[in-house]
Structure formats: structure tokens, C-alpha cells
Design an enzyme around this catalytic site. Structure first.
Site, PDB file in Angstrom:
ATOM      1  N   LYS A  64      -3.255  -9.800  -7.061  1.00 42.52           N
ATOM      2  CA  LYS A  64      -4.481 -10.183  -6.363  1.00 42.52           C
ATOM      3  C   LYS A  64      -5.650  -9.363  -6.910  1.00 42.52           C
ATOM      4  O   LYS A  64      -5.486  -8.160  -7.144  1.00 42.52           O
ATOM      5  CB  LYS A  64      -4.284  -9.863  -4.869  1.00 42.52           C
ATOM      6  CG  LYS A  64      -5.408 -10.309  -3.982  1.00 42.52           C
ATOM      7  CD  LYS A  64      -5.242  -9.745  -2.578  1.00 42.52           C
ATOM      8  CE  LYS A  64      -5.761  -8.334  -2.462  1.00 42.52           C
ATOM      9  NZ  LYS A  64      -6.471  -8.009  -1.214  1.00 42.52           N
ATOM     10  N   LYS A 107       0.844  -1.206   0.000  1.00 42.32           N
ATOM     11  CA  LYS A 107       0.000   0.000   0.000  1.00 42.32           C
ATOM     12  C   LYS A 107       0.878   1.255   0.000  1.00 42.32           C
ATOM     13  O   LYS A 107       0.522   2.268  -0.603  1.00 42.32           O
ATOM     14  CB  LYS A 107      -0.932   0.018   1.214  1.00 42.32           C
ATOM     15  CG  LYS A 107      -1.959  -1.101   1.205  1.00 42.32           C
ATOM     16  CD  LYS A 107      -3.299  -0.693   0.636  1.00 42.32           C
ATOM     17  CE  LYS A 107      -4.046  -1.900   0.175  1.00 42.32           C
ATOM     18  NZ  LYS A 107      -5.423  -1.864  -0.040  1.00 42.32           N
ATOM     19  N   LYS A 130     -10.049  -4.214  -5.231  1.00 46.50           N
ATOM     20  CA  LYS A 130     -10.905  -3.078  -5.586  1.00 46.50           C
ATOM     21  C   LYS A 130     -10.036  -1.941  -6.089  1.00 46.50           C
ATOM     22  O   LYS A 130     -10.300  -1.333  -7.112  1.00 46.50           O
ATOM     23  CB  LYS A 130     -11.666  -2.580  -4.360  1.00 46.50           C
ATOM     24  CG  LYS A 130     -12.546  -3.606  -3.707  1.00 46.50           C
ATOM     25  CD  LYS A 130     -13.284  -2.974  -2.530  1.00 46.50           C
ATOM     26  CE  LYS A 130     -13.554  -3.955  -1.437  1.00 46.50           C
ATOM     27  NZ  LYS A 130     -12.532  -4.000  -0.384  1.00 46.50           N
TER      28      LYS A 130
HETATM   29  N1  AQP Z   1      -8.373 -11.497  -4.477  1.00 44.54           N
HETATM   30  C1  AQP Z   1      -8.841 -12.024  -3.375  1.00 44.54           C
HETATM   31  N2  AQP Z   1      -8.948 -13.368  -3.238  1.00 44.54           N
HETATM   32  C2  AQP Z   1      -9.448 -13.917  -2.094  1.00 44.54           C
HETATM   33  N3  AQP Z   1      -9.860 -13.178  -1.026  1.00 44.54           N
HETATM   34  C3  AQP Z   1      -9.773 -11.836  -1.116  1.00 44.54           C
HETATM   35  N4  AQP Z   1     -10.082 -10.837  -0.267  1.00 44.54           N
HETATM   36  C4  AQP Z   1      -9.797  -9.658  -0.857  1.00 44.54           C
HETATM   37  N5  AQP Z   1      -9.290  -9.843  -2.074  1.00 44.54           N
HETATM   38  C5  AQP Z   1      -9.261 -11.201  -2.276  1.00 44.54           C
HETATM   39  C6  AQP Z   1     -10.665 -11.007   1.062  1.00 44.54           C
HETATM   40  O1  AQP Z   1     -11.854 -10.229   1.123  1.00 44.54           O
HETATM   41  C7  AQP Z   1     -12.038  -9.785   2.480  1.00 44.54           C
HETATM   42  C8  AQP Z   1     -12.351  -8.329   2.491  1.00 44.54           C
HETATM   43  O2  AQP Z   1     -11.235  -7.612   1.971  1.00 44.54           O
HETATM   44  P1  AQP Z   1     -11.088  -6.062   2.238  1.00 44.54           P
HETATM   45  O3  AQP Z   1     -12.033  -5.318   1.423  1.00 44.54           O
HETATM   46  O4  AQP Z   1     -11.224  -5.752   3.642  1.00 44.54           O
HETATM   47  O5  AQP Z   1      -9.622  -5.690   1.897  1.00 44.54           O
HETATM   48  P2  AQP Z   1      -8.596  -6.195   0.862  1.00 44.54           P
HETATM   49  O6  AQP Z   1      -8.074  -7.545   1.214  1.00 44.54           O
HETATM   50  O7  AQP Z   1      -7.554  -5.164   0.782  1.00 44.54           O
HETATM   51  O8  AQP Z   1      -9.454  -6.279  -0.470  1.00 44.54           O
HETATM   52  P3  AQP Z   1      -9.215  -5.455  -1.768  1.00 44.54           P
HETATM   53  O9  AQP Z   1     -10.293  -5.720  -2.722  1.00 44.54           O
HETATM   54  O10 AQP Z   1      -7.835  -5.690  -2.246  1.00 44.54           O
HETATM   55  O11 AQP Z   1      -9.429  -3.980  -1.262  1.00 44.54           O
HETATM   56  P4  AQP Z   1      -8.530  -2.716  -1.476  1.00 44.54           P
HETATM   57  O12 AQP Z   1      -8.198  -2.661  -2.931  1.00 44.54           O
HETATM   58  O13 AQP Z   1      -9.392  -1.598  -1.030  1.00 44.54           O
HETATM   59  O14 AQP Z   1      -7.318  -2.865  -0.621  1.00 44.54           O
HETATM   60  C9  AQP Z   1     -10.738 -10.121   3.227  1.00 44.54           C
HETATM   61  O15 AQP Z   1     -10.949 -11.263   4.045  1.00 44.54           O
HETATM   62  C10 AQP Z   1      -9.767 -10.431   2.139  1.00 44.54           C
HETATM   63  O16 AQP Z   1      -8.780 -11.365   2.552  1.00 44.54           O
END
Ligand code: AQP
Length: 327
Positions: free
Chosen positions: A191, A111, A194
Site C-alpha cells: 500500500k 505495524k 507515508k
Molecule cells: N494507499 C492508500 N490508498 C488509498 N487510501 C489510503 N489511505 C492511506 N493510504 C492509502 C487512506 O488515507 C486516510 C488517512 O490515512 P492515515 O494517514 O490516517 O493512515 P494510514 O492509512 O496508515 O496511511 P499511511 O500513509 O499508510 O500512514 P502511515 O504510514 O503513517 O501508517 C485513511 O482513510 C486511509 O484509509
């Protein structure tokens, strides 16, 4: 009943990774655990975001949770900032967390690279607030995607440090991984995320989903239709595993490794299965959008119930720390 806590950030459109890595699993777990699920808005403000959109994103995230099958009868569902004890406990945990431990977190490093113009303390402190989210409710299990496993390890360490320095009052929670804990984005490299924009949204229209799937990267070594492919290195196959039954997986494995089927055939099969599973979710979400009073009510009741637990934990924590209490 063992308690579960998990959260999701209102940082944008909820995608297939969030769905199969976390939310769908949360829905399954509701019958066997005492469940608490949270829209973690204080985590979401650690990166730049459009202020005017935050309220809407928070409600949209709650809608998805309900549309995917979480129910207020079986789970407490609420917004993190509605229970201020989360940040209070995070401050206390800051005093037992070694700086070196948070500095080495992979998510912090990623990040920090993505948000060079705003590498703030909150970004670094993210896993400490996450430890507070979990331990405030003394949860024993945390269902997350693979990307969060390192944070859960840190959570255990925070609990251990606190328990050793003061009185042992916190459990050391374990992660619960779904059967699809890591989905890559349509780029087939990073990965699905979002913020990276490489996602397929749970609520996206069929034609948008198909276009994203159609152009998604598969096994990069399979250049021509007649080349045999390797499902083990193909992200489309990984997503198939989350949406398709065994018979289809065998058919694809055979067809791909013998060049009997092409990537487009394989993607069409996946598209049909994704559509079948997500159509009812989309319909439910549309229904909920017309019934916002219900959604707000669920979040209010969830926060009320969580505040009670949080209040009791914080009383215990303050006493454990030896703080002078108010009269
Ligand atoms: N690509 C993924 N595969 C499997 N699990 C995933 N999770 C996120 N991306 C994947 C799981 O979704 C839950 C919620 O995630 P989050 O929104 O709290 O944060 P994150 O992991 O940072 O998800 P993003 O989409 O990547 O968000 P941004 O881009 O905002 O940082 C968690 O349990 C996560 O493991």
C-alpha cells in the site's frame, strides 16, 4: 443531515493514496453531510516519531486538508489532542472490547512487524481510539481507504457491545469508500504509505513526481516494449483511474493490451493529469503557509465546536455507565 467523521495522521508527507483514497472524497462529501475531519495526532504517537517535528507536521497536515478543498464553512476541522474526550471515551470502550478482536487486526500485525522495537499498547489500542473518535460524534459514515475497513467493522462491534451491555446510545457507522480506495506504492507491491517511503507526495515538485512515476513498477510480466500488458494488474493504471477521464482510460487499455503504447507513454499521460489536478492544490498550500494565523484559527474554531458535541456525549456516556457525577 447525516454526520461524517474521518481522520488523518500527521505521520509525514501526505501522498496520492491519502489524497484519492480519502481527502479528495472528503472535499466532495462536504455539501451533503455534516462533516468533521480531524488530524489524529494521538494515533501518530503510537510509533516512534521526531518529537521536534510533531507540531509542524500537524499544521502541515491541516494545510493540506484546506488546500485540497476542505473549508471551515462546511466542515469542522481540528486536532484530536485538542479534544481530550477522545481518549476518555477510548478508555471506556477498552472495557467492552474483546482483546482477541484487536489482536487480529491486520494493521496491528503489520505495524508490529514494522516497529518490532516498540510494540506498545497504543499500537494495539489504535482501533479502539478510532472507534472513540467516530462515536464521540455519533457519526453514521466514515469515509476511508480500504485499509481502514476492518477498523470500521471493529467500531461497529464496539458500539454493539456498549449498546448491549448498557443503553443503546451509539449508531453503528458504515465506511464510505472512494472510487480509488487502495493505491499501491511506487514499488507496485505494498500500500502507498507515508511510513514505507514508497509514496508520491501531493506537494512534491513536478520533477520529483515524474522521476518517481518514471521508475514506478508496472505490470511485471510486461518485460519488453512489444509485450502486451495487463492494466488490471498495473498500479499505474489504478492511479490513472483516479486522475484520468474515461476516454483516456479506454485509450490506455487498448494501447497497453495490444502493445500499441509503452509504459513510459502511459506514465507521461498520467503525469500530465496528476500535474493538472495537483498544481492548484500546491499553490493553495503555499498561500496558506504564508497565512498561518488563518490555519490556526480554523483549527481552534473546529476544536471549540467539537468540544461541545464531545462534552454532551460524555455526559450521556457517564450517566449510562452509572458513574457518580461531581457536584
Ligand atoms: N494507499 C492508500 N490508498 C488509498 N487510501 C489510503 N489511505 C492511506 N493510504 C492509502 C487512506 O488515507 C486516510 C488517512 O490515512 P492515515 O494517514 O490516517 O493512515 P494510514 O492509512 O496508515 O496511511 P499511511 O500513509 O499508510 O500512514 P502511515 O504510514 O503513517 O501508517 C485513511 O482513510 C486511509 O484509509
Amino acid at each position: 443531515m447525516k454526520r461524517i467523521f474521518s481522520g488523518i495522521q500527521p505521520t509525514g508527507e501526505i501522498h496520492l493514496g491519502n489524497y484519492v483514497g480519502a481527502i479528495r472524497n472528503w472535499a466532495y462529501l462536504q455539501d451533503d453531510y455534516d462533516c468533521i475531519f480531524c488530524v489524529v495526532d494521538y494515533h501518530a504517537i503510537t510509533i516512534e516519531y521526531p518529537v521536534e517535528e510533531m507540531k509542524r507536521r500537524t499544521l502541515d497536515t491541516a494545510i493540506i486538508l484546506l488546500a485540497c478543498g476542505l473549508t471551515p464553512e462546511r466542515s469542522k476541522i481540528f486536532v484530536q489532542s485538542h479534544v481530550p474526550e477522545h481518549t476518555e471515551l477510548a478508555w471506556i470502550f477498552n472495557t467492552v472490547t474483546p482483546i482477541g478482536e484487536v489482536e487480529r487486526m491486520t494493521q496491528f500485525k503489520d505495524k508490529a512487524r514494522q516497529h518490532r522495537a516498540n510494540i506498545n499498547m497504543g499500537l494495539m489500542d489504535y482501533p479502539v481510539l478510532q472507534a472513540a473518535d467516530i462515536l464521540l460524534y455519533k457519526a453514521g459514515y466514515v469515509p476511508v481507504g480500504e485499509d481502514q475497513v476492518q477498523h470500521i467493522e471493529l467500531c461497529r462491534e464496539v458500539a454493539r457491545k456498549f449498546n448491549t451491555r448498557f443503553t443503546p446510545i451509539f449508531p453503528e457507522p458504515e465506511e464510505l469508500l472512494s472510487m480509488a480506495p487502495r493505491i499501491l506504492g511506487v514499488d507496485g507491491q505494498s500500500k502507498m504509505s507515508k511510513s514505507l517511503g514508497n509514496y508520491i507526495g501531493v506537494l512534491e515538485e513536478d520533477d520529483v513526481v515524474w522521476e518517481k512515476l518514471r521508475t514506478a513498477v508496472t505490470d511485471v510480466n510486461r518485460v519488453r516494449r512489444k509485450d502486451p500488458g495487463n492494466p488490471e494488474v498495473c498500479n499505474i493504471y489504478t492511479i490513472h483511474r483516479a486522475f484520468s477521464d474515461n476516454a483516456m482510460l479506454i485509450e490506455i487499455d487498448r494501447g497497453c493490451t495490444s502493445a500499441g503504447i509503452g509504459c513510459i507513454d502511459c506514465k507521461k499521460m498520467l503525469f500530465e493529469n496528476v500535474k493538472r489536478e495537483l498544481t492548484p492544490v500546491r499553490e493553495k498550500a503555499r498561500e496558506l503557509e504564508k497565512n498561518m494565523d488563518y490555519v490556526v484559527d480554523v483549527l481552534e474554531k473546529g476544536a471549540d465546536a467539537c468540544r461541545e458535541i464531545a462534552h454532551a456525549t460524555m455526559e450521556e456516556v457517564r450517566a449510562t455507565l452509572g458513574l457518580y457525577p461531581p457536584r
